[in-house]
Enzyme design. Structure first.
Site, short mmCIF file in Angstrom:
data_model
loop_
_atom_site.label_atom_id
_atom_site.label_comp_id
_atom_site.label_asym_id
_atom_site.label_seq_id
_atom_site.Cartn_x
_atom_site.Cartn_y
_atom_site.Cartn_z
N ASP A 143 8.09 -0.84 -0.37
CA ASP A 143 7.23 -1.04 0.00
C ASP A 143 6.08 -2.14 -0.78
O ASP A 143 6.87 -2.57 -1.69
CB ASP A 143 6.14 -0.07 0.31
N TYR A 184 2.30 -8.37 1.80
CA TYR A 184 2.99 -9.26 2.74
C TYR A 184 2.63 -9.64 4.21
O TYR A 184 2.50 -10.52 4.85
CB TYR A 184 4.54 -7.95 3.13
N GLY A 185 1.34 -9.08 4.82
CA GLY A 185 0.51 -9.06 5.98
C GLY A 185 0.45 -10.56 6.63
O GLY A 185 -0.42 -10.67 6.87
N CYS A 241 6.98 0.76 5.18
CA CYS A 241 5.60 -0.73 5.06
C CYS A 241 5.89 -1.25 6.73
O CYS A 241 7.04 -1.46 7.13
CB CYS A 241 6.13 -1.40 4.04
N ASN A 242 5.36 -0.79 7.68
CA ASN A 242 5.25 -1.06 8.56
C ASN A 242 5.51 -3.29 9.12
O ASN A 242 5.84 -3.23 9.75
CB ASN A 242 3.66 -0.78 9.74
N THR A 243 4.92 -3.34 8.30
CA THR A 243 4.93 -4.70 8.54
C THR A 243 6.76 -5.32 7.96
O THR A 243 7.37 -5.74 8.60
CB THR A 243 4.49 -6.11 6.83
N CYS A 277 -0.64 1.09 8.50
CA CYS A 277 -0.24 0.06 7.32
C CYS A 277 -0.29 0.95 6.20
O CYS A 277 -1.22 1.87 7.07
CB CYS A 277 -1.34 -0.98 7.29
N THR A 278 0.37 1.28 5.76
CA THR A 278 1.02 2.10 4.67
C THR A 278 -0.33 1.98 3.92
O THR A 278 -0.14 3.43 3.05
CB THR A 278 2.92 2.61 4.10
N HIS A 279 -0.87 1.22 3.06
CA HIS A 279 -1.72 1.17 2.35
C HIS A 279 -2.76 1.67 3.40
O HIS A 279 -4.02 2.83 2.51
CB HIS A 279 -2.54 -0.31 1.83
N1 DGL Z 1 2.12 -1.76 4.00
C1 DGL Z 1 2.17 -2.62 4.37
C2 DGL Z 1 2.42 -2.11 5.92
O1 DGL Z 1 2.76 -1.26 6.00
C3 DGL Z 1 1.90 -4.23 3.97
C4 DGL Z 1 0.29 -4.82 3.47
C5 DGL Z 1 0.50 -5.60 3.03
O2 DGL Z 1 1.28 -5.79 1.72
O3 DGL Z 1 -0.23 -6.78 4.26
O4 DGL Z 1 2.29 -2.85 7.28
#
Ligand code: DGL
Length: 265
Positions: free
Chosen positions: A7, A39-40, A70-72, A182-184
Site C-alpha cells: 500500500d 497516492y490519491g 490499495c484501491n488507488t 480506500c484501505t485507510h
Molecule cells: N490506501 C489507498 C487506497 O486504498 C490510498 C491512499 C493514498 O495514498 O491516497 O486507495
C-alpha cells in the site's frame, strides 16, 4: 515463501488484518510506500512509477503472491502488474456490487468514499456504470482521512469535524450503505457511523480480497505452515526501529477492537 502486501501507507494493514484471520499460518511482507503517500492526490503516471518500483523490490525479496492492498494502486496498475510478474496478484476495488444489492427494494442509496484518483479512474466509472442501474451510487473523496491515518490521528474530536465538513452538502438520510473504497478508511469506521442518525452498513472489499487470496493459494497448492510473522518495509528499507514496529502492532490490535465492536452492534 511469504505473501506480499503493498500500500502507499498503513491503509494496507486493514487488508492484512483480514488475511491474518483467514490465513493464520502464513508469513507476510508488508510494504508501505510512505515516502510517496498520498497516492490519491498525485498523477496517475507518477503513482504508476512508484508502484512498479515497490513491486520490483518486493519481487526481489521473493514472494509467492502479492496483494495490492490499495484501491488507488489497483485501479491504476493491477492489469499491467499481472502482465509483468509470474506470481498471482490480487487487487482491491470499492465494494459497489454488494452495496447496490443491499439497497435493493429500499429506496435508499450508496455512498462510496475513496481517494480522488480512484474516483477519477476509468475502472471506477466502468464499475459504477455496470452496476448502478437505478442511479443510487454517490461518491466522495476524503483525502484528509489518509493524512489522519498516516499521522496515527484517530481521535473522534479531530476526525468527526472533518467528516461533517466534507459531508455538509449531502443529505445523509438517503444512504443505507457506505462503501469504504480506500484501505485507510476502516480505521475511522466508528467516526463515520457517528455522522448518521440511523443505522448504516459500512462495507469494504478487504474480507473478499483475503478470502480470494486463500482460495488462490489453495488452488495452487501454496498454503504454508508459517506463524503469521510479518516483516515490515517502508519505501525500500526494512523497518527495524522498535517504536515504529510497536505502532504497527498497535494498529492490528486497534483493528481487532473495531472488528469486535462491529460484530457486537
Ligand atoms: N490506501 C489507498 C487506497 O486504498 C490510498 C491512499 C493514498 O495514498 O491516497 O486507495
Amino acid at each position: 515463501m511469504r505473501i506480499g502486501f503493498f500500500d502507499s501507507g498503513i491503509g494496507g494493514m486493514t487488508v492484512l488484518h483480514q488475511a491474518l484471520r483467514v490465513l493464520p499460518n502464513e508469513d507476510f511482507i508488508f510494504y508501505a510506500d510512505t515516502l510517496h503517500v498520498p497516492y490519491g492526490e498525485k498523477s496517475k503516471e507518477e503513482v504508476r512509477e512508484y508502484i512498479f518500483n515497490a513491486v520490483d523490490f518486493m519481487a526481489n525479496q521473493g514472494i509467492k503472491a502479492l496483494v495490492i492492498a490499495c484501491n488507488t494502486a489497483t485501479s491504476i496498475a493491477v492489469d499491467d502488474l499481472r502482465k509483468k510478474y509470474e506470481f498471482p496478484i490480487l487487487g482491491i476495488e470499492p465494494a459497489v456490487k454488494p452495496a447496490v444489492q443491499s439497497c435493493q427494494g429500499t429506496r435508499k442509496k450508496v455512498l462510496v468514499l475513496a481517494t480522488n484518483l480512484t474516483l477519477k479512474e476509468e475502472k471506477f466509472h466502468n464499475l459504477v456504470n455496470r452496476l448502478d442501474q437505478h442511479d443510487i451510487v454517490d461518491s466522495l473523496a476524503l483525502p484528509g482521512l489518509v493524512q489522519f491515518a498516516e499521522n496515527f490521528e484517530f481521535r473522534e474530536e479531530k476526525v468527526v469535524p472533518y467528516l461533517k465538513e466534507k459531508l455538509s452538502s449531502y443529505d445523509l438520510e438517503q444512504y443505507r450503505t457506505i462503501v469504504l473504497g480506500c484501505t485507510h478508511f476502516p480505521y475511522f469506521e466508528d467516526s463515520i457511523k457517528k455522522l448518521f442518525s440511523h443505522e448504516v452498513d459500512i462495507i469494504s472489499g478487504s474480507m473478499g480480497t483475503a478470502k480470494n487470496l486463500k482460495r488462490i493459494l489453495e488452488a495452487t497448492n501454496q498454503i504454508n505452515e508459517g506463524t503469521g510473522d510479518i516483516l515490515f518495509f517502508k519505501s525500500g528499507y526494512k523497518v527495524e526501529d522498535k517504536d515504529t514496529l510497536s505502532n504497527y502492532k498497535k494498529l492490528l490490535v486497534k483493528l481487532d477492537e473495531l472488528l469486535l465492536m462491529s460484530t457486537k452492534s
